[in-house]
Structure formats: C-alpha cells, structure tokens
Scaffold this motif. Structure first.
Motif: not given
Length: 363
Positions: A280-284
């Motif tokens: 996981l790299e982003s949680m937008d």
C-alpha cells in the motif's frame, strides 16, 4: 365449583335414557349456547380437577365457515383429537409435555370405548435465545406487519431456516442428537450453525464478495486478463470459476471490503487472496498500491473483485441489508443455491430479478 370440590353435578346421576333424550334435544338445537354440554364421566376424586368429568362437546350457534348452520353441536379438543387418532389408526402420539393432562383425559375416554391408547411420548419445550418460537406471537407479529411472513429471516421457523440456507439434514440430525426428553432445553444458534456447516462445507462452492467496497489501484502488476480459481479448494473435480481483471491507466483495478481497508496503513504489504501480494502506497479517495510478488507470503489475505463484478445485497439475520460487490460467477447462480462467500459466510441466493440478493446463514 362442584368439580373443583370433587362433588357431582345434579345431572350426573341421570339414567342413560334421560341423557339420550337430552342429547337428541342438543342435536335438534333445543338448548342455547352454554345451556348444555356433554362430559366424559371420570373419577370425581381424581387429584387433578381438570381431569374430572371433562367437557367433550358443546353447543355453537355461530355459522361454521364450511358447513354453515348444519350442526349445532361441536367437539372440543380432547374429544376431537382423541377420536381422530383412533379413526386414523395412529400408533404413536408425540407432543409437548403441556399435553400430559390431555393424555390423561383421552385415556379415560379410550377406556370407555374399549380402545387401546396409542404409545404417547411427551417432550419439553425447545427454545432459542432471542428468537420468538410461539406460534401465537409469530402470527400476531405477521398480522401487524412487524414480520414479513413465516419465512422472515428473524424467525427460527422451518420456512425461515430453509430460506437462510439451513439444510433439512442438519436440522434432522440435530433433533435426533437432542432426543426426546421431557426436560425443557435451550438450543444455541452456534450449535445449529455447527451442524449445518458440517454438511455444507464439503459441497458449497466458494466465491469472493467484498462488502462496502473500496477501490484499489495496483501499478506494476503482471498483465493478466483473468484469474482462474477453484470452486472448492479441496475438490478440484468441482471445477473452476473465472475472475476477469480490469485495468485503468495501466494499473490493475480491484475492490476490497471497507473493513479490510480500515486496518491498513501506508507501507503495509498484504495479499489479494490466491493472486498476488501488493504494498500500500496511498490512502486517498482511491487506495493506491504497487505490485510486490506472486508467491504466498505470511501477510494478511483479503478478498477482492475486479472486472465484471456484480452488485449483491445480503440480508442479515436481523433483516438489515449489507451491499457489496461479488465476482461475476455469482450472477450465474440460481435461486436456492447455497454457497460460501469466502471469509464472509454461507449464504443462500434469494432472488436474481430485479436484483441479486442473498440471505446470510452463518460463518
């Protein structure tokens, strides 16, 4: 009052001929409702007043829904049920222990007729915590609209259990194991789940379903068009199902459940079950991740869907509805099919038109 004190009523000593005259008068409508009743003569010293000279037939002037005013005299329960059992040659009577007194009454009537009483077995009340099993209360709730019918998922009727996906073989085996006992018993849902699971687990097909889906884009993944997974992990003979994979701007598109997504943080590695590991790299508004590897790792495993996913509504045991996305193969299931949504639970397909719905059974 006379019965309760063990005293005879004034007409108890009348001759048979006088009783026959009064009986003919009853049949001819010569008495008002409550003006005469036929009783079965018993021991007035019986310890239970309910057994003493119990009533067998009474006068009813109101029209019957089938035969109108043809008959003014009608049997009460014990006379009717007792005579029916004999005429139908019933050999075994199995009923709740609340009928113990009724059995005493009917046995006396059978003695008068010179008949042999059937083998009788009484059993205790079976209850389930948090579930209404009373037929009277259930009918009242259905009439008032609080329940949709006898198959409402909040009930534990046979119709409701069938609709939820409980197999008759599981219910039958559970009842056999409990046995006939006069002791009241409380049955837990977990016990029923265990019996049903034992039968369903080897035969139910597996499918992916994500409740309250969250979009996940994975970059750098292999250029796969589909994933082929076994319908049952332990039974290759059951065949495969196909999960198409879709792309968006060269990234693989997946959906995972919101409950799974809620435990993640940036930098976590997890596995899209039976497919690949991602980081996981982003949680937008849309979760972003990168491809990590294909081999199985000791990381959290999540269900997923991708191309062609179908909307599925799952009705829970409390009648609440949970909406999510299921893999495309679920759309080909028929009403009545019972399957396992992996890591979610067993469900029974309840409708396919106008929308796809399933009833949740248990884990």
């Amino acid at each position: 009052k006379l019965r309760d004190s063990g005293q005879p009523c004034p007409c108890r000593g009348l001759s048979a001929s006088e009783n026959l005259i009064r009986w003919q008068k009853m049949l001819a409508g010569g008495y008002t409702e409550g003006g005469a009743v036929v009783r079965i003569k018993t021991d007035l010293k019986h310890p239970n007043p309910a057994v003493r000279d119990w009533p067998a037939l009474r006068i009813v002037k109101a029209p019957h829904p089938r035969v109108g005013k043809k008959y003014p005299v009608w049997p009460l329960y014990n006379f009717s049920a007792g005579i029916d059992d004999h005429l139908m040659e019933v050999t075994h009577v199995i009923r709740g222990k609340e009928h113990e007194v009724n059995e005493e009454r009917q046995r006396i009537m059978y003695e008068h007729f010179g008949w042999r009483y059937p083998t009788a077995v009484q059993y205790g009340r079976l209850s389930m915590p948090g579930v209404e099993l009373s037929k009277t209360q259930t009918m009242e709730m259905i009439r008032s609209g609080r329940l949709s019918g006898f198959d409402d998922v909040r009930l534990a009727t046979i119709a409701a259990l069938r609709r939820r996906g409980f197999l008759s073989a599981a219910i039958r085996q559970m009842i056999f194991d409990i046995g006939l006992t006069p002791v009241d018993a409380s049955l837990s849902w977990e016990t029923l789940y265990a019996y049903n699971r034992k039968i369903l687990d080897p035969i139910a097909g597996r499918y992916f379903f994500v409740a309250n889906p969250v979009k996940l884009l994975v970059r750098g993944g292999p250029k796969l068009k589909e994933a082929r997974l076994r319908l049952h992990p332990g039974k290759p003979e059951m065949g495969e199902r196909v999960l198409p994979l879709s792309f968006e701007n060269s990234s693989l598109v997946f959906y995972i459940s919101r409950s799974d997504a809620s435990v993640l943080k940036v930098g976590d590695t997890f596995r899209l079950k039976d497919l690949m590991n991602v980081k996981l790299e982003s949680m937008d508004s849309v979760f972003g991740a990168s491809f990590h590897s294909l081999e199985v790792m000791d990381v959290p495993k999540f269900q997923w869907v991708s191309g062609g996913a179908v909307v599925l509504e799952v009705i829970k045991p409390d009648a609440s509805v949970e909406t999510g996305l299921a893999e495309p193969s679920v759309a080909a299931l028929k009403v009545g099919d019972i399957v396992q949504l992996e890591r979610y639970g067993f469900v029974r397909i309840d409708s396919t038109i106008p929308k796809l719905t399933a009833i949740y059974a248990h884990r």
